[in-house]
Design an enzyme around this catalytic site. Structure first.
Site, PDB file in Angstrom:
ATOM      1  N   GLU A  33       0.814  -1.215   0.000  1.00 31.00           N
ATOM      2  CA  GLU A  33       0.000   0.000   0.000  1.00 31.00           C
ATOM      3  C   GLU A  33       0.857   1.279   0.000  1.00 31.00           C
ATOM      4  O   GLU A  33       0.420   2.306  -0.525  1.00 31.00           O
ATOM      5  CB  GLU A  33      -0.948  -0.067   1.200  1.00 31.00           C
ATOM      6  CG  GLU A  33      -2.109   0.893   1.184  1.00 31.00           C
ATOM      7  CD  GLU A  33      -2.944   0.890  -0.090  1.00 31.00           C
ATOM      8  OE1 GLU A  33      -3.176  -0.192  -0.690  1.00 31.00           O
ATOM      9  OE2 GLU A  33      -3.362   1.985  -0.503  1.00 31.00           O
ATOM     10  N   HIS A  35       3.716   1.695  -1.668  1.00 36.24           N
ATOM     11  CA  HIS A  35       4.043   1.901  -3.083  1.00 36.24           C
ATOM     12  C   HIS A  35       2.807   2.372  -3.851  1.00 36.24           C
ATOM     13  O   HIS A  35       2.881   3.252  -4.710  1.00 36.24           O
ATOM     14  CB  HIS A  35       4.527   0.596  -3.721  1.00 36.24           C
ATOM     15  CG  HIS A  35       5.752   0.004  -3.099  1.00 36.24           C
ATOM     16  ND1 HIS A  35       5.717  -1.161  -2.388  1.00 36.24           N
ATOM     17  CD2 HIS A  35       7.057   0.404  -3.108  1.00 36.24           C
ATOM     18  CE1 HIS A  35       6.946  -1.465  -1.985  1.00 36.24           C
ATOM     19  NE2 HIS A  35       7.776  -0.530  -2.398  1.00 36.24           N
ATOM     20  N   GLN A 146       8.566   9.072   2.397  1.00 37.84           N
ATOM     21  CA  GLN A 146       9.233   9.709   3.536  1.00 37.84           C
ATOM     22  C   GLN A 146       9.712   8.658   4.539  1.00 37.84           C
ATOM     23  O   GLN A 146      10.544   8.916   5.385  1.00 37.84           O
ATOM     24  CB  GLN A 146       8.256  10.702   4.186  1.00 37.84           C
ATOM     25  CG  GLN A 146       8.816  11.528   5.318  1.00 37.84           C
ATOM     26  CD  GLN A 146       9.983  12.412   4.902  1.00 37.84           C
ATOM     27  OE1 GLN A 146      10.117  12.790   3.738  1.00 37.84           O
ATOM     28  NE2 GLN A 146      10.836  12.735   5.856  1.00 37.84           N
ATOM     29  N   GLN A 151      16.994   8.853   2.268  1.00 38.69           N
ATOM     30  CA  GLN A 151      17.024   8.614   0.818  1.00 38.69           C
ATOM     31  C   GLN A 151      16.452   9.821   0.072  1.00 38.69           C
ATOM     32  O   GLN A 151      16.985  10.238  -0.966  1.00 38.69           O
ATOM     33  CB  GLN A 151      16.226   7.345   0.512  1.00 38.69           C
ATOM     34  CG  GLN A 151      16.010   7.071  -0.960  1.00 38.69           C
ATOM     35  CD  GLN A 151      15.476   5.682  -1.185  1.00 38.69           C
ATOM     36  OE1 GLN A 151      16.225   4.707  -1.133  1.00 38.69           O
ATOM     37  NE2 GLN A 151      14.190   5.548  -1.426  1.00 38.69           N
ATOM     38  N   VAL A 174       3.054   5.270   4.797  1.00 35.84           N
ATOM     39  CA  VAL A 174       1.818   4.512   5.002  1.00 35.84           C
ATOM     40  C   VAL A 174       2.087   3.433   6.050  1.00 35.84           C
ATOM     41  O   VAL A 174       3.117   2.745   5.994  1.00 35.84           O
ATOM     42  CB  VAL A 174       1.332   3.869   3.679  1.00 35.84           C
ATOM     43  CG1 VAL A 174       0.088   3.039   3.905  1.00 35.84           C
ATOM     44  CG2 VAL A 174       1.081   4.953   2.632  1.00 35.84           C
ATOM     45  N   SER A 184       8.485  -3.924   2.414  1.00 38.23           N
ATOM     46  CA  SER A 184       8.569  -5.250   1.790  1.00 38.23           C
ATOM     47  C   SER A 184       9.243  -6.233   2.739  1.00 38.23           C
ATOM     48  O   SER A 184       8.957  -7.424   2.722  1.00 38.23           O
ATOM     49  CB  SER A 184       9.356  -5.165   0.483  1.00 38.23           C
ATOM     50  OG  SER A 184       8.806  -4.152  -0.337  1.00 38.23           O
TER      51      SER A 184
HETATM   52  P1  AMP Z   1      11.340   0.140  -2.021  1.00 35.69           P
HETATM   53  O1  AMP Z   1      10.578  -0.760  -2.940  1.00 35.69           O
HETATM   54  O2  AMP Z   1      11.370  -0.319  -0.597  1.00 35.69           O
HETATM   55  O3  AMP Z   1      12.687   0.552  -2.567  1.00 35.69           O
HETATM   56  O4  AMP Z   1      10.510   1.483  -1.956  1.00 35.69           O
HETATM   57  C1  AMP Z   1      10.142   2.161  -3.134  1.00 35.69           C
HETATM   58  C2  AMP Z   1       9.582   3.496  -2.748  1.00 35.69           C
HETATM   59  O5  AMP Z   1       8.442   3.305  -1.907  1.00 35.69           O
HETATM   60  C3  AMP Z   1      10.572   4.344  -1.939  1.00 35.69           C
HETATM   61  O6  AMP Z   1      10.446   5.698  -2.321  1.00 35.69           O
HETATM   62  C4  AMP Z   1      10.103   4.128  -0.530  1.00 35.69           C
HETATM   63  O7  AMP Z   1      10.435   5.186   0.338  1.00 35.69           O
HETATM   64  C5  AMP Z   1       8.611   4.037  -0.727  1.00 35.69           C
HETATM   65  N1  AMP Z   1       7.973   3.353   0.410  1.00 35.69           N
HETATM   66  C6  AMP Z   1       8.330   2.177   0.976  1.00 35.69           C
HETATM   67  N2  AMP Z   1       7.565   1.909   2.049  1.00 35.69           N
HETATM   68  C7  AMP Z   1       6.695   2.945   2.161  1.00 35.69           C
HETATM   69  C8  AMP Z   1       5.645   3.270   3.082  1.00 35.69           C
HETATM   70  N3  AMP Z   1       5.328   2.462   4.095  1.00 35.69           N
HETATM   71  N4  AMP Z   1       4.970   4.425   2.896  1.00 35.69           N
HETATM   72  C9  AMP Z   1       5.292   5.261   1.867  1.00 35.69           C
HETATM   73  N5  AMP Z   1       6.265   5.002   0.972  1.00 35.69           N
HETATM   74  C10 AMP Z   1       6.963   3.873   1.116  1.00 35.69           C
END
Ligand code: AMP
Length: 281
Positions: A33, A35, A146, A151, A174, A184
């Protein structure tokens, strides 16, 4: 219709006549959610939405973390289609890093503390892949969570310094109903670890509450977070930080926007979370 592309050439060709503006959502897959919220925001603000799904080997400081990172391509593609993403780029490692690839993007001071200190090479890997994605997609806007606050700072610095034309847009974290930030990596938590995991958010919330009651001493807020984290015997704390929200220097005293952040290992899973204080919510 969601188009799924795998090569640099196909991505460029698809974007050549795509309606503008273009919004980019870079991900490593196992989409949740968090993503999806980024994709929805991108879709609401752009004529074309591009999501990339690529588990980037260069940003893993630990080889076993890379091999066990969860992957679920079919479900991810269904989620992208469900969110109305126009283009999914799903490249191989060789497509992103063709033979001979020999460039590293390294951001300075803001990439050094916290995750940069805990995970050597991590932000070089992130900056290098994001610079490549920004160049390939040429999006007007790119959306980042955030949840990975450092990052966001690293990528914003890089885009400004290298005059990349893509605007970096941070989006709220989220969470699960019990406060755990979606990640993930949460899939790796055992049921007892999952039950312990909301301690990160509890620690941050306690520090935020103290801030809102007037506490401004960094050491007191760091101590408070450590105290709450210590109530969870499964949690091995890596850091509890109270830093300037722009430079990430540890603060003695909060006088402007500050980032409270924690990193904790539960079993074999490393979790991070943060709260911004001193800025309008
Ligand atoms: P990742 O697949 O973990 O590399 O994350 C891809 C993007 O999704 C990055 O910009 C993360 O910061 C964002 N993201 C991961 N988890 C969340 C979350 N719980 N809430 C909002 N954005 C997220």
């Amino acid at each position: 219709m969601t188009r799924v592309l795998t090569t640099r050439a196909a991505l460029r060709a698809a974007l050549a006549d795509a309606p503008r503006p273009v919004g980019l959502v870079p991900t490593m897959g196992w989409l949740h959610e968090g993503h999806r919220a980024l994709m929805r925001r991108a879709r609401a603000e752009n004529a074309t939405t591009v999501t990339t799904i690529f588990v980037n080997p260069r940003q893993f400081d630990d080889a076993s973390d890379y091999t066990r990172y969860p992957r679920a391509t079919e479900a991810d593609l269904a989620a992208c289609a469900d969110e109305g993403v126009d283009i999914v780029w799903l490249p191989s490692v060789e497509e992103v890093y063709p033979p001979g690839f020999d460039t590293t993007v390294r951001v300075g001071a803001v990439a050094k503390p916290l995750e940069g200190a805990a995970r050597p090479g991590h932000f070089e890997g992130v900056a290098t892949v994001v610079a490549t994605l920004f160049a390939l997609v040429g999006a007007e806007q790119a959306y980042f969570g955030q949840k990975d606050a450092q990052q966001v700072l690293v990528i914003t610095r890089m885009a400004a310094d290298l005059a990349l034309p893509t605007r970096v847009i941070p989006c709220p974290t989220v969470r699960e109903p019990d406060g755990l930030a979606l990640s993930s990596r949460n899939v790796h938590l055992s049921s007892t670890e999952r039950a312990a995991a909301p301690v990160l958010h509890r620690a941050l919330s306690a520090a935020r509450a103290a801030f809102e009651e007037g506490e401004r001493e960094g050491e007191v807020l760091r101590g408070l977070m450590m105290e709450v984290l210590a109530t969870e015997p499964l949690a091995q704390v890596e850091y509890a930080s109270c830093a300037d929200a722009l430079t990430l220097r540890e603060l003695q005293r909060i006088e402007g926007p500050a980032l409270l952040s924690v990193a904790v290992v539960l079993g074999t899973t490393r979790l991070i979370d943060n709260e911004l204080v001193g800025v309008p919510r």
